[in-house]
Design a protein around this motif. Structure first.
Motif, short mmCIF file in Angstrom:
data_model
loop_
_atom_site.label_atom_id
_atom_site.label_comp_id
_atom_site.label_asym_id
_atom_site.label_seq_id
_atom_site.Cartn_x
_atom_site.Cartn_y
_atom_site.Cartn_z
N VAL A 27 0.87 -1.18 0.00
CA VAL A 27 0.00 0.00 0.00
C VAL A 27 0.90 1.22 0.00
N THR A 28 0.75 2.08 -1.00
CA THR A 28 1.50 3.34 -1.03
C THR A 28 0.55 4.49 -0.70
N ILE A 29 1.08 5.49 -0.02
CA ILE A 29 0.29 6.67 0.36
C ILE A 29 1.04 7.90 -0.11
N SER A 30 0.50 8.58 -1.11
CA SER A 30 1.19 9.69 -1.74
C SER A 30 0.41 10.99 -1.60
N PRO A 31 1.11 12.13 -1.54
CA PRO A 31 0.42 13.42 -1.55
C PRO A 31 0.35 14.04 -2.94
N HIS A 32 0.77 13.29 -3.98
CA HIS A 32 0.92 13.90 -5.31
C HIS A 32 0.06 13.27 -6.39
N GLY A 33 -0.87 12.38 -6.03
CA GLY A 33 -1.83 11.89 -7.01
C GLY A 33 -3.01 12.84 -7.08
N PRO A 34 -4.19 12.34 -7.46
CA PRO A 34 -5.39 13.19 -7.46
C PRO A 34 -5.82 13.51 -6.03
N LEU A 47 0.72 6.52 -12.11
CA LEU A 47 1.38 6.56 -10.81
C LEU A 47 2.27 7.79 -10.73
N ASP A 48 2.15 8.57 -9.67
CA ASP A 48 2.93 9.79 -9.52
C ASP A 48 4.28 9.50 -8.89
N HIS A 49 5.14 10.50 -8.85
CA HIS A 49 6.50 10.26 -8.36
C HIS A 49 6.53 9.95 -6.86
N GLY A 50 5.45 10.33 -6.13
CA GLY A 50 5.38 9.94 -4.73
C GLY A 50 5.30 8.43 -4.57
N VAL A 51 4.75 7.76 -5.55
CA VAL A 51 4.71 6.30 -5.57
C VAL A 51 5.97 5.73 -6.22
N LEU A 52 6.35 6.33 -7.33
CA LEU A 52 7.41 5.75 -8.16
C LEU A 52 8.78 5.75 -7.49
N VAL A 53 9.11 6.81 -6.76
CA VAL A 53 10.46 6.89 -6.17
C VAL A 53 10.70 5.75 -5.19
N PRO A 54 9.84 5.56 -4.17
CA PRO A 54 10.11 4.42 -3.27
C PRO A 54 9.98 3.07 -3.96
N MET A 55 9.03 2.94 -4.91
CA MET A 55 8.85 1.65 -5.58
C MET A 55 10.04 1.31 -6.47
N TYR A 56 10.74 2.32 -6.95
CA TYR A 56 11.96 2.09 -7.74
C TYR A 56 12.96 1.29 -6.91
N TYR A 57 13.08 1.66 -5.63
CA TYR A 57 14.05 0.97 -4.77
C TYR A 57 13.59 -0.46 -4.46
N LEU A 58 12.28 -0.66 -4.36
CA LEU A 58 11.79 -2.02 -4.17
C LEU A 58 12.04 -2.87 -5.41
#
Length: 469
Positions: free
Chosen positions: A51-58, A126-137
């Protein structure tokens, strides 16, 4: 043990992506190392989903949103690397159960499918709030189904409750769930920071990092609203949802690293779940304290504020407009402009006022404007019966306004301001949270009047207030 098994706070600067950050990555090496550690911890736990929680999607003012496409895709084209793409499957069963459970608790959860995205003119990416941490995963070899949540501008209590619902759904479905709250801290740490410099940025970051590291989560709810505003952060709401998902769980962990070389605070924290606690939940403790504090406020409120509160309560219960007391206080017998502000859990719930008297006396002005603030402020839903015991009030009785020649004669802590241009006028009260300089005070008053920020062909007036709480 199933349910929520791991949670982490992750920053999301695109420079954390080596192909984007290149040489700048060296300045945030501690953050990079911590992100790698989090990814390795998640790999070891081997959750069923993320589960990702981002402040940068809709982001909506009244709802939490979840991207709900079977295939979830995002890339870094906005940062010059459209070739770096990530793709995931939506965990549909969890998403559906979560939305239903949240909506049943009056926390509006909007599932964003392609048709909804077109209607609302938002992107199904998917916004960068999701993509940055998921990149490391991804780099750690983790590729799991995803539930990408975007915060809503709800109260911290509602966000925390939503996190508790995530925990409940995970347990009911018998899933092992890892949560990543994506958010940066203050954006105002240096003069070249994205939000400009504010010394309160460092104060905010230090307090929040300490609370996260020591797992003193209740203190995060006590952070001063003005401090939060001046810090210019984007991580607090994702953190609130994450903390709700950890409610009444035994956890180990804390802050792995913190740094802010680009004027933005980057904190990485991790929490591993070791069991459950049979005790009162955090929100229950907070609500108990708030009730005690509210009782104290009621016992010490001025006659002026009591009149405002009684006007609202009597109208909402019986639809009666009260009269002033038979023996009116001398200070309420004069005539003046009055503003009434209503708060809930420290957040503004309504504010309406008059710059000049419209009633026979101040007492009647208070009654009229109290009802307007409660039921006619277009920014808020009307106050309802279920919340009147949670409300606090303040009343500002305005002094006579005087014309001034320039902003040097203003002081946002001492004077309110009226900005006029022709028929348009905007007023801002003094000593408001987050309004810490004259320039901001005048800009907000201009905006309220519909006057351009750059337009200096204006008339300025200042006034003092007597504030009652």
């Amino acid at each position: 043990m199933n349910g929520v098994v791991f949670a982490a706070l992750s920053p999301h600067p695109p420079v954390l992506i080596p192909e984007i950050g290149t040489e700048e990555l060296a300045y945030i090496n501690k953050t990079k190392s911590s992100m790698q550690k989090v990814a390795n911890q998640i790999k070891k736990i081997d959750p069923d989903m993320i589960v990702t929680i981002s402040p940068h999607g809709p982001v909506f003012s009244d709802a939490i949103s979840i991207l709900s496409s079977k295939e979830l895709i995002g890339d870094f084209k906005n940062f010059g690397r459209s070739d770096i793409k990530l793709k995931y499957e939506l965990e549909e069963k969890f998403t559906s159960k979560l939305a239903v459970a949240a909506n049943s608790q009056d926390i509006v959860t909007a599932r964003i499918d392609k048709a909804t995205a077109r209607k609302l003119e938002v992107k199904m990416e998917l916004d960068h709030g999701v993509l940055v941490p998921m990149y490391y995963l991804e780099k750690a070899g983790i590729h799991k189904p995803l539930v990408p949540i975007t915060i809503g501008m709800l109260s911290y209590e509602e966000l925390y409750t939503f996190g508790k619902i995530i925990q409940l759904v995970a347990e009911n479905l018998d899933y092992k769930v890892a949560i990543i709250a994506s958010g940066d801290l203050s954006h105002r740490l240096t003069s070249d920071a994205p939000g400009g410099f504010n010394p309160k940025g460092e104060v905010f970051d230090n307090k929040l990092v300490k609370n996260l590291d020591n797992m003193e989560f209740e203190k995060i709810f006590d952070l001063d609203k003005s401090l939060i505003t001046q810090a210019g952060e984007c991580g607090l709401r994702p953190i609130m949802i994450m903390l709700g998902a950890l409610d009444r769980l035994d956890i180990d962990g804390g802050v792995l690293s913190y740094e802010g070389p680009f004027g933005v605070g980057y904190a990485v924290a991790n929490y591993q779940i070791t069991g459950k606690r049979d005790e009162e939940g955090l929100l229950d403790k907070i609500n108990k304290k708030r009730k005690e504090k509210l009782l104290e406020v009621r016992e010490n409120e001025s006659e002026v504020v009591k009149l405002a509160r009684q006007a609202v309560e009597e109208y909402i219960k019986n639809r009666n407009i009260i009269d002033p007391p038979a023996k009116i206080d001398p200070e309420l017998a004069d005539r003046a402009g009055v503003f009434v502000s209503i708060y809930k859990n420290g957040n503004l719930r309504g504010c309406i006022g008059t710059t000049n008297p419209t009633q026979a006396n101040i007492a009647r002005e208070i009654i009229k404007n109290s009802l307007s603030a409660a039921f006619e402020d277009p920014r808020f839903e009307p106050v309802n019966l279920n919340e009147i015991d949670e409300l606090t009030y303040s009343v500002d009785i305005l002094g006579e306004a005087e014309i001034i020649k320039n902003i040097e004669s203003l002081n946002p802590n001492k004077y309110g301001v009226i900005v006029r241009k022709g028929e348009r006028a905007g007023l801002l009260l003094p000593n408001l949270e987050g309004v810490d300089n004259v320039k901001k005070q005048v800009e907000i008053a201009k905006r309220k009047a519909g006057i351009s920020k750059e337009d200096n062909d204006i008339e300025l007036m200042r006034f003092t207030v007597t504030r009652y709480k």
